[in-house]
Motif scaffolding. Structure first.
Motif, PDB file in Angstrom:
ATOM      1  N   GLU A   1       0.848  -1.163  -0.047  1.00  0.00           N
ATOM      2  CA  GLU A   1       0.027   0.072   0.000  1.00  0.00           C
ATOM      3  C   GLU A   1       0.930   1.174  -0.146  1.00  0.00           C
ATOM      4  O   GLU A   1       1.845   1.333   0.604  1.00  0.00           O
ATOM      5  CB  GLU A   1      -0.964   0.109   1.198  1.00  0.00           C
ATOM      6  CG  GLU A   1      -1.931  -1.010   1.271  1.00  0.00           C
ATOM      7  CD  GLU A   1      -1.774  -2.359   1.766  1.00  0.00           C
ATOM      8  OE1 GLU A   1      -0.506  -2.330   2.357  1.00  0.00           O
ATOM      9  OE2 GLU A   1      -2.492  -3.366   1.500  1.00  0.00           O
TER      10      GLU A   1
ATOM     11  N   TRP B   1       2.729   2.739   3.142  1.00  0.00           N
ATOM     12  CA  TRP B   1       4.205   2.045   3.765  1.00  0.00           C
ATOM     13  C   TRP B   1       5.276   2.737   3.126  1.00  0.00           C
ATOM     14  O   TRP B   1       6.487   2.545   3.607  1.00  0.00           O
ATOM     15  CB  TRP B   1       4.003   0.439   3.525  1.00  0.00           C
ATOM     16  CG  TRP B   1       2.876  -0.029   4.247  1.00  0.00           C
ATOM     17  CD1 TRP B   1       1.781  -0.767   3.761  1.00  0.00           C
ATOM     18  CD2 TRP B   1       2.460  -0.163   5.742  1.00  0.00           C
ATOM     19  NE1 TRP B   1       0.949  -1.049   4.783  1.00  0.00           N
ATOM     20  CE2 TRP B   1       1.434  -0.618   6.167  1.00  0.00           C
ATOM     21  CE3 TRP B   1       3.238   0.708   6.746  1.00  0.00           C
ATOM     22  CZ2 TRP B   1       0.893  -0.823   7.246  1.00  0.00           C
ATOM     23  CZ3 TRP B   1       2.746   0.495   8.078  1.00  0.00           C
ATOM     24  CH2 TRP B   1       1.438  -0.235   8.250  1.00  0.00           C
TER      25      TRP B   1
ATOM     26  N   ASP C   1      -6.731   5.537   5.314  1.00  0.00           N
ATOM     27  CA  ASP C   1      -5.380   5.852   4.729  1.00  0.00           C
ATOM     28  C   ASP C   1      -5.093   7.188   3.772  1.00  0.00           C
ATOM     29  O   ASP C   1      -3.990   7.737   3.754  1.00  0.00           O
ATOM     30  CB  ASP C   1      -4.716   4.723   3.768  1.00  0.00           C
ATOM     31  CG  ASP C   1      -4.314   3.706   4.497  1.00  0.00           C
ATOM     32  OD1 ASP C   1      -4.385   3.519   5.774  1.00  0.00           O
ATOM     33  OD2 ASP C   1      -4.348   2.499   3.967  1.00  0.00           O
TER      34      ASP C   1
ATOM     35  N   ASN D   1      -5.054  -4.682  13.860  1.00  0.00           N
ATOM     36  CA  ASN D   1      -5.756  -3.448  13.498  1.00  0.00           C
ATOM     37  C   ASN D   1      -7.272  -3.701  12.952  1.00  0.00           C
ATOM     38  O   ASN D   1      -8.061  -2.637  13.241  1.00  0.00           O
ATOM     39  CB  ASN D   1      -5.105  -2.415  12.442  1.00  0.00           C
ATOM     40  CG  ASN D   1      -3.708  -1.898  13.053  1.00  0.00           C
ATOM     41  OD1 ASN D   1      -3.609  -1.932  14.455  1.00  0.00           O
ATOM     42  ND2 ASN D   1      -2.970  -1.354  12.268  1.00  0.00           N
TER      43      ASN D   1
HETATM   44  C1  BGC Z   1      -2.860  -0.381   8.421  1.00  0.00           C
HETATM   45  C2  BGC Z   1      -3.492   0.254   7.423  1.00  0.00           C
HETATM   46  C3  BGC Z   1      -3.310  -0.241   6.078  1.00  0.00           C
HETATM   47  C4  BGC Z   1      -3.298  -1.738   6.241  1.00  0.00           C
HETATM   48  C5  BGC Z   1      -3.053  -2.580   4.805  1.00  0.00           C
HETATM   49  C6  BGC Z   1      -3.290  -1.692   8.733  1.00  0.00           C
HETATM   50  O1  BGC Z   1      -2.463  -2.131   9.546  1.00  0.00           O
HETATM   51  O2  BGC Z   1      -3.184   0.459   9.850  1.00  0.00           O
HETATM   52  O3  BGC Z   1      -3.042   1.687   7.252  1.00  0.00           O
HETATM   53  O4  BGC Z   1      -4.055   0.047   4.864  1.00  0.00           O
HETATM   54  O5  BGC Z   1      -2.809  -2.205   7.350  1.00  0.00           O
HETATM   55  O6  BGC Z   1      -1.565  -2.564   5.033  1.00  0.00           O
END
Ligand code: BGC
Length: 352
Positions: free
Chosen positions: A53, A56, A261, A176
């Protein structure tokens, strides 16, 4: 290289307890290794799950910048969503003599093994953005993910107080996603209980894949004869897959969709009208905080936090930053004002 002598500062537990405000827990991250008092430059290892993504790539670049601004060094690796590779890469960093490990776990449970290995080598570990479950992790620095979900649901419920809802979650291996979903349902549950809204489809998305989200949304539409009134997707990548599935049915822009995001593509969809909102998480704040704490802890300082999050084993000292909901209305005042994206990138040169 400048020679440095680092003072080690220990705070008394009593002092920390005095600082405790009502309802908040004061936690401490106790250095487990001998404080660094030699002349070496502090070296931080940053073990990332993925660079897939867009966010990152920002985390990677900004974390490097923040660490180097502090006069320390960083070695960054990314595991392409592969648990075994993340473990091997972390072991290599440890063997290379890092002073502290910062980790974005691909798998919240599997990475506990990395924490054990690091601790055996006397190296503390900070969980970055995602929590490591069931391990003696030393610190957790992230955004308030439950708030992310609450913001998504609040924005969508405002627009669609009644109707059929689809929930497209993230990868179950990522802690998350459970926090985000909890936040979403904190807000939706009263409306569900009243019978105002109905969850007609609720599915996780393996590895946060937009292609899987597309397939899930296609299935949701087919199963409900396209009678969907709102969609909450766990991030902008999955929201992208959802919107493609809506486009295939001529429904893009007709049905509110939430993501998170503030990816550029999502910001463009928001001003273009096919996505309703996203949740902006200022990555630079996260990288700066994490870098500063990593360097302090690597120097042997004790870090205190006012919050803690239980990871199934311990109450992890935690810092949870505030996310920001973004719609077409406040796009300029948030992501663009912050320089997260330029106005030209979001609106196009002709419309800037
Ligand atoms: C993050 C997101 C991200 C997702 C996929 C999550 O743990 O907090 O910001 O879009 O991972 O990578």
């Amino acid at each position: 290289m400048n020679k440095k002598i680092h003072m080690v500062l220990f705070l008394f537990i009593g002092l920390m307890l005095t600082a405790c405000t009502a309802g908040e827990t004061v936690s401490k991250a106790v250095p487990e290794k001998t404080p660094v008092v030699d002349e070496e430059t502090i070296k931080i290892g940053f073990s990332m799950d993925t660079l897939k993504e867009e966010r990152w790539l920002k985390d990677q670049a900004l974390f490097k910048e923040a660490i180097e601004d502090l006069g320390a060094e960083v070695e960054i690796v990314a595991a392409n969503g592969d648990d075994a590779l993340q473990l091997t890469q972390a072991e290599t960093l440890i063997q290379q003599g890092i002073d502290l490990l910062v980790i974005v776990p691909h798998n919240a449970e599997a990475t506990a093994a990395i924490v054990h290995t690091a601790h055996r080598a006397g190296i503390q570990v900070i969980a970055y953005d995602r929590l490591v479950k069931n391990a003696d992790i030393d610190l957790y620095v992230s955004f308030d993910n439950e708030r992310v979900g609450e913001m998504q649901a609040t924005a969508i419920l405002d627009l669609v107080p009644k109707g059929n809802y689809v929930y497209i979650g993230g990868a179950t291996t990522d802690n998350n996603v459970h926090l985000i979903k909890k936040g979403v349902f904190n807000v939706l549950q009263p409306a569900i209980d009243r019978g105002d809204i109905k969850i007609v489809y609720d599915q996780w998305t393996e590895d946060w894949s937009p292609e899987k989200a597309f397939l899930n949304m296609t299935e949701a539409l087919a199963a409900n004869n396209n009678q969907i009134d709102a969609v909450i997707a766990a991030n902008d990548a999955t929201a992208g897959g959802v919107i493609q599935a809506l486009e295939a049915q001529g429904l893009a822009g007709e049905i509110p969709v939430a993501g998170q995001d503030a990816e550029l593509a999502a910001a463009q969809r928001i001003v273009g009208g096919t996505q309703t909102m996203t949740v902006y998480k200022p990555i630079q704040t996260l990288t700066k905080q994490a870098a500063a704490l990593a360097v302090r802890m690597a120097k042997g300082e004790t870090v205190t936090t006012v919050r803690s999050v239980n990871n199934g084993k311990i109450d992890v000292p935690s810092i949870l930053l505030a996310p920001i909901p973004v719609t077409a209305e406040n796009m300029r005042d948030t992501v663009i004002a912050d320089g997260f994206h330029t106005g030209t990138d979001v609106y196009g040169a002709a419309n800037e």
